[in-house]
Scaffold this motif. Structure first.
Motif, mmCIF file in Angstrom:
data_model
loop_
_atom_site.group_PDB
_atom_site.id
_atom_site.type_symbol
_atom_site.label_atom_id
_atom_site.label_comp_id
_atom_site.label_asym_id
_atom_site.label_seq_id
_atom_site.Cartn_x
_atom_site.Cartn_y
_atom_site.Cartn_z
ATOM 1 N N LEU A 181 0.796 -0.809 -0.075
ATOM 2 C CA LEU A 181 0.520 -0.168 0.158
ATOM 3 C C LEU A 181 1.285 1.315 0.858
ATOM 4 O O LEU A 181 0.777 2.390 -0.314
ATOM 5 C CB LEU A 181 -1.371 0.356 1.144
ATOM 6 N N ARG A 182 1.535 1.101 0.599
ATOM 7 C CA ARG A 182 2.819 2.322 0.747
ATOM 8 C C ARG A 182 3.367 3.003 -0.325
ATOM 9 O O ARG A 182 3.466 3.937 -1.558
ATOM 10 C CB ARG A 182 3.664 1.931 1.410
ATOM 11 N N GLN A 183 3.578 1.423 -1.434
ATOM 12 C CA GLN A 183 4.630 2.005 -2.469
ATOM 13 C C GLN A 183 3.268 2.007 -3.428
ATOM 14 O O GLN A 183 3.418 3.184 -4.587
ATOM 15 C CB GLN A 183 4.857 0.995 -3.262
ATOM 16 N N ALA A 184 2.157 1.603 -4.084
ATOM 17 C CA ALA A 184 0.847 2.308 -4.565
ATOM 18 C C ALA A 184 0.929 3.282 -3.832
ATOM 19 O O ALA A 184 0.394 4.264 -4.944
ATOM 20 C CB ALA A 184 -0.377 1.398 -3.988
ATOM 21 N N GLN A 185 0.671 4.037 -2.787
ATOM 22 C CA GLN A 185 0.759 5.613 -3.048
ATOM 23 C C GLN A 185 1.768 6.685 -3.488
ATOM 24 O O GLN A 185 1.041 7.379 -3.842
ATOM 25 C CB GLN A 185 0.262 5.709 -0.890
ATOM 26 N N ARG A 186 2.663 6.004 -3.211
ATOM 27 C CA ARG A 186 3.213 6.846 -3.762
ATOM 28 C C ARG A 186 3.369 6.377 -5.566
ATOM 29 O O ARG A 186 3.648 7.919 -6.216
ATOM 30 C CB ARG A 186 5.691 5.975 -4.130
ATOM 31 N N LEU A 187 2.957 5.680 -6.033
ATOM 32 C CA LEU A 187 2.776 5.283 -7.604
ATOM 33 C C LEU A 187 1.238 6.082 -7.868
ATOM 34 O O LEU A 187 1.347 6.830 -8.464
ATOM 35 C CB LEU A 187 2.071 4.757 -7.995
ATOM 36 N N VAL A 188 0.583 6.530 -6.719
ATOM 37 C CA VAL A 188 -0.303 7.507 -6.405
ATOM 38 C C VAL A 188 -0.426 9.173 -7.004
ATOM 39 O O VAL A 188 -0.931 9.748 -7.647
ATOM 40 C CB VAL A 188 -1.336 6.831 -5.821
ATOM 41 N N ALA A 189 0.679 9.260 -6.516
ATOM 42 C CA ALA A 189 1.194 9.965 -6.214
ATOM 43 C C ALA A 189 1.425 11.008 -7.900
ATOM 44 O O ALA A 189 2.124 12.400 -8.252
ATOM 45 C CB ALA A 189 2.389 11.069 -5.385
ATOM 46 N N LEU A 190 2.316 10.274 -8.594
ATOM 47 C CA LEU A 190 2.751 10.676 -9.797
ATOM 48 C C LEU A 190 1.417 10.627 -10.976
ATOM 49 O O LEU A 190 0.615 10.550 -10.679
ATOM 50 C CB LEU A 190 3.887 9.101 -10.056
ATOM 51 N N PRO A 191 1.897 11.875 -12.525
ATOM 52 C CA PRO A 191 1.082 11.761 -12.941
ATOM 53 C C PRO A 191 0.467 10.136 -13.795
ATOM 54 O O PRO A 191 1.175 9.611 -14.204
ATOM 55 C CB PRO A 191 1.647 13.062 -14.097
#
Length: 253
Positions: A181-191
């Motif tokens: 989930l932490r890594q997915a949230q990092r993805l979410v922050a990207l365009p």
């Protein structure tokens, strides 16, 4: 379940170590397709309920509903999985056997617990690889290493899976989903457009496509499934004994 822009999907049959039935494949294919089409979803996390990712196919259900052809629920699930444009992150605890391992080859990021165990026992069941694993695993790991896993079917641990290239990081078992989930949230922050374009480029193949390999494998898989070796292996599994292949194969031509 959604956590912000992350869709969290889990195999949910913990009493059977998340062994997958035809109905579960159909439902997961629908959920993945819906998440991929949802403009609010920017990343997907795939995991298992309880201390197992998936023990693979439910053998009793597999015998009753063999995946014979392109319309089988498992085939649709695999095609949906392979065609996702949304970044897919896997959280793996405990056993990930058969399709429990091969589906990970379609994930963009894979985080495994130190208790994760993998296995590809297709030949031992009188069958062949699926999910385009005969194409994707040699690309990641090299021919000999992939051949060892796909021919001999010996189980292997998370450290070896990481060395083979399809696990990004190993964490404590209880921390696996949090890490995913932490890594997915990092993805979410990207365009979104940049993520999807990058994923498309990563998956582009000038040679045989994954979809074509899935279809080629499922055709061979279906042919083998009706053969004596697979039938003996499945009967042996249900009867809790070792399969006896000695009398089945004639002389090699």
């Amino acid at each position: 379940m959604h956590q912000g822009a992350v869709a969290v999907l889990r195999w949910n049959r913990p009493g059977k170590r998340n062994a997958i039935t035809a109905a579960m494949y159909a439902r997961m294919a629908d959920l993945l397709a819906a998440a991929d089409a949802d403009p609010r979803v920017k990343a997907i996390v795939l995991g298992g309920t309880g201390p197992a990712f998936s023990a693979g196919n439910d053998i009793d259900d597999f015998i009753r509903h063999p995946p014979m052809g392109p319309d089988a629920p498992v085939t649709r699930f695999l095609h949906v999985l392979a065609a996702l444009v949304t970044p897919l992150v896997a959280a793996v605890r405990g056993p990930a056997i058969g399709v429990g391992t091969t589906m990970l080859l379609h994930c963009d990021l894979v985080y495994a617990g130190s208790d994760a165990r993998f296995g590809l026992p297709f030949a031992q069941l009188g069958l062949c690889p699926e999910a385009a694993s005969s194409l994707l695993l040699p690309r990641l790991s090299g021919h000999q290493r992939a051949a060892e896993k796909l021919l001999l079917g010996d189980p292997f641990d998370a450290e070896e899976a990481r060395a083979m290239g399809f696990v990004n990081r190993i964490v404590a078992p209880e921390a696996v989903e949090d890490e995913a989930l932490r890594q997915a949230q990092r993805l979410v922050a990207l365009p979104v457009a940049a993520l999807r374009a990058t994923k498309a480029l990563l998956k582009a193949d000038p040679m045989q496509t994954v979809a074509a390999r899935i279809d080629a494998e499922i055709a061979q898989f279906a042919a083998l499934l009706g053969g004596p070796a697979a039938q003996e292996a499945l009967r042996a599994f249900v009867e809790k004994r070792r399969p006896d292949f000695a009398a089945l194969d004639g002389p090699k031509r």
